[in-house]
Design a protein around this motif. Structure first.
Motif, mmCIF file in Angstrom:
data_model
loop_
_atom_site.group_PDB
_atom_site.id
_atom_site.type_symbol
_atom_site.label_atom_id
_atom_site.label_comp_id
_atom_site.label_asym_id
_atom_site.label_seq_id
_atom_site.Cartn_x
_atom_site.Cartn_y
_atom_site.Cartn_z
ATOM 1 N N ASN A 24 0.860 -1.200 0.000
ATOM 2 C CA ASN A 24 0.000 0.000 0.000
ATOM 3 C C ASN A 24 0.885 1.235 0.000
ATOM 4 O OD1 ASN A 24 0.444 -0.997 2.957
ATOM 5 N ND2 ASN A 24 0.052 1.192 3.174
ATOM 6 N N VAL B 113 -8.422 5.116 0.941
ATOM 7 C CA VAL B 113 -8.546 4.757 2.362
ATOM 8 C C VAL B 113 -7.904 3.385 2.514
ATOM 9 C CG1 VAL B 113 -10.170 4.294 4.246
ATOM 10 C CG2 VAL B 113 -10.695 6.047 2.545
ATOM 11 N N THR C 293 -7.699 -0.033 3.559
ATOM 12 C CA THR C 293 -8.532 -1.116 4.082
ATOM 13 C C THR C 293 -7.802 -2.429 3.855
ATOM 14 O OG1 THR C 293 -9.590 -1.476 1.951
ATOM 15 C CG2 THR C 293 -10.671 0.082 3.442
ATOM 16 N N LEU C 294 -8.209 -3.428 4.622
ATOM 17 C CA LEU C 294 -7.559 -4.730 4.460
ATOM 18 C C LEU C 294 -7.745 -5.259 3.048
ATOM 19 C CD1 LEU C 294 -8.005 -6.786 7.740
ATOM 20 C CD2 LEU C 294 -5.959 -5.762 6.748
ATOM 21 N N SER C 295 -8.948 -4.982 2.470
ATOM 22 C CA SER C 295 -9.170 -5.554 1.140
ATOM 23 C C SER C 295 -8.315 -4.849 0.079
ATOM 24 C CB SER C 295 -10.652 -5.549 0.768
ATOM 25 O OG SER C 295 -11.121 -4.241 0.787
ATOM 26 N N SER C 296 -8.067 -3.519 0.252
ATOM 27 C CA SER C 296 -7.203 -2.867 -0.749
ATOM 28 C C SER C 296 -5.757 -3.353 -0.611
ATOM 29 C CB SER C 296 -7.295 -1.343 -0.675
ATOM 30 O OG SER C 296 -6.753 -0.858 0.518
#
Ligand code: HPA
Length: 249
Positions: free
Chosen positions: A212, A221, A223-226
Motif C-alpha cells: 500500500n 482509504v 482497508t484490508l481488502s485494498s
C-alpha cells in the motif's frame, strides 16, 4: 530425526506456507524464551534443506507487537540455521516504493517500544553491544538481488525500513516524519527481529513487498481488502524469488 537446515525463511503477512517446497516434517520446539509463533516447518527444495516459520502463526493470529521474536530467532539458531530471508509486507513512503514493488532494504530505523528486543537483558554475566551499523547481512542481500536479476525481476536495491509499533497504521504526519528521517518503507515486524538475528550471529536480510501507499501518500482509504489486492499480486513474485534464492544461499 535430527535435521540441520542452514537456511530459514520467515514468512510475513501473505506468506503462511511455502508452495513448491517438499515438506519433510514439522516440530514445535521449546526455547528458554517461550514458544515460537508456529511449529518450525522443515522442507527441501532442489536438494537444500530449509526451515520455514510464519511469524504471525499458521492462521495469522499474532499481531506484530505480540510476536515472540526472541523465541522465533532462538529456535532457528538452535535448529542450526546460518542464513535467514525474512519476508515483510510494508507500506511505501517514497515515490519509488509504489504498491507491488519489491525492496531489499539496507538500513532500518526502530520506532517500536515495549518489545523484548535483546538477549542481553542483564541476566548474563557480561554486557554486549553488537555492531549494527549495517543491519542486514550483505551475503543474504546480494543473493536476493542476484536471484531477482536472474529472473529479470525489478527490485529496489536498498532503502530504509521504518519499523513502527502498530497494530494501527500510521497518521499522515507520522509518515511525513518518517520520510524526513529518511525512511522509504514502513512496516511493523522489522524490529526487533533484525537485531536479535545479529545478536545470535545469524545472517539476516529482508525481502519487503510494498502492499500500500503509506498513510497520506494517496487518496485511497487503507482497508484490508485494498492491501490484499496488492499483496496477492505481489506474492507471485515473492514466491518465485524465494524459490530462486534458496538454492544459491
Ligand atoms: N504501515 C505499517 N505497516 C505496514 C503498512 C503500513 O502502511 N503496510 C503494511 N504493513
Amino acid at each position: 530425526m535430527i535435521r540441520t537446515p542452514e537456511i530459514a525463511v520467515i514468512g510475513g503477512t501473505g506468506l503462511a506456507d511455502l508452495e513448491g517446497i517438499e515438506i519433510l516434517e514439522s516440530q514445535w520446539p521449546t526455547t528458554r524464551f517461550g514458544e515460537t509463533s508456529s511449529p518450525l516447518i522443515f522442507g527441501k527444495f532442489k536438494g537444500r534443506e530449509l526451515v520455514f516459520l510464519p511469524r504471525h502463526g499458521k492462521d495469522h493470529h499474532l499481531p506484530p507487537h505480540t510476536i515472540n521474536y526472541r523465541a522465533n530467532l532462538f529456535a532457528l539458531k538452535q535448529a542450526g540455521v546460518r542464513s535467514i530471508v525474512a519476508m515483510n509486507a510494508v507500506g511505501g513512503i517514497t515515490s519509488k516504493m509504489a504498491p507491488r514493488q519489491l525492496c531489499v532494504p539496507d538500513q532500518i530505523i526502530d520506532y517500536t517500544y515495549g518489545r523484548e528486543h535483546t538477549y542481553f537483558d542483564g541476566s548474563q554475566d557480561r554486557v554486549s553491544h553488537i555492531d549494527f551499523t549495517m543491519p542486514y547481512h550483505p551475503n543474504v542481500r546480494n543473493k536476493l538481488l542476484e536471484a531477482a536479476a536472474s529472473l529479470n525481476m525489478p527490485i529496489n536495491d536498498g532503502g530504509v525500513y521504518g519499523a513502527t509499533q502498530g497494530p494501527r497504521l500510521e497518521t499522515a504526519a507520522e509518515i511525513n516524519k518518517l520520510e524526513r528521517d529518511g525512511c522509504d518503507i514502513v512496516g511493523m515486524t522489522g524490529m526487533p527481529e533484525a537485531c536479535l538475528a545479529r545478536e545470535l550471529g545469524l545472517e539476516y536480510a529482508s525481502l519487503s513487498l510494498v502492499v500500500n501507499w503509506a498513510a497520506g501518500r494517496s487518496d485511497e482509504v487503507l482497508t484490508l481488502s485494498s492491501l490484499k489486492v496488492h499483496l496477492d499480486a505481489g506474492m507471485v513474485n515473492v514466491r518465485e524469488l524465494l524459490l530462486a534464492v534458496i538454492p544459491i544461499l
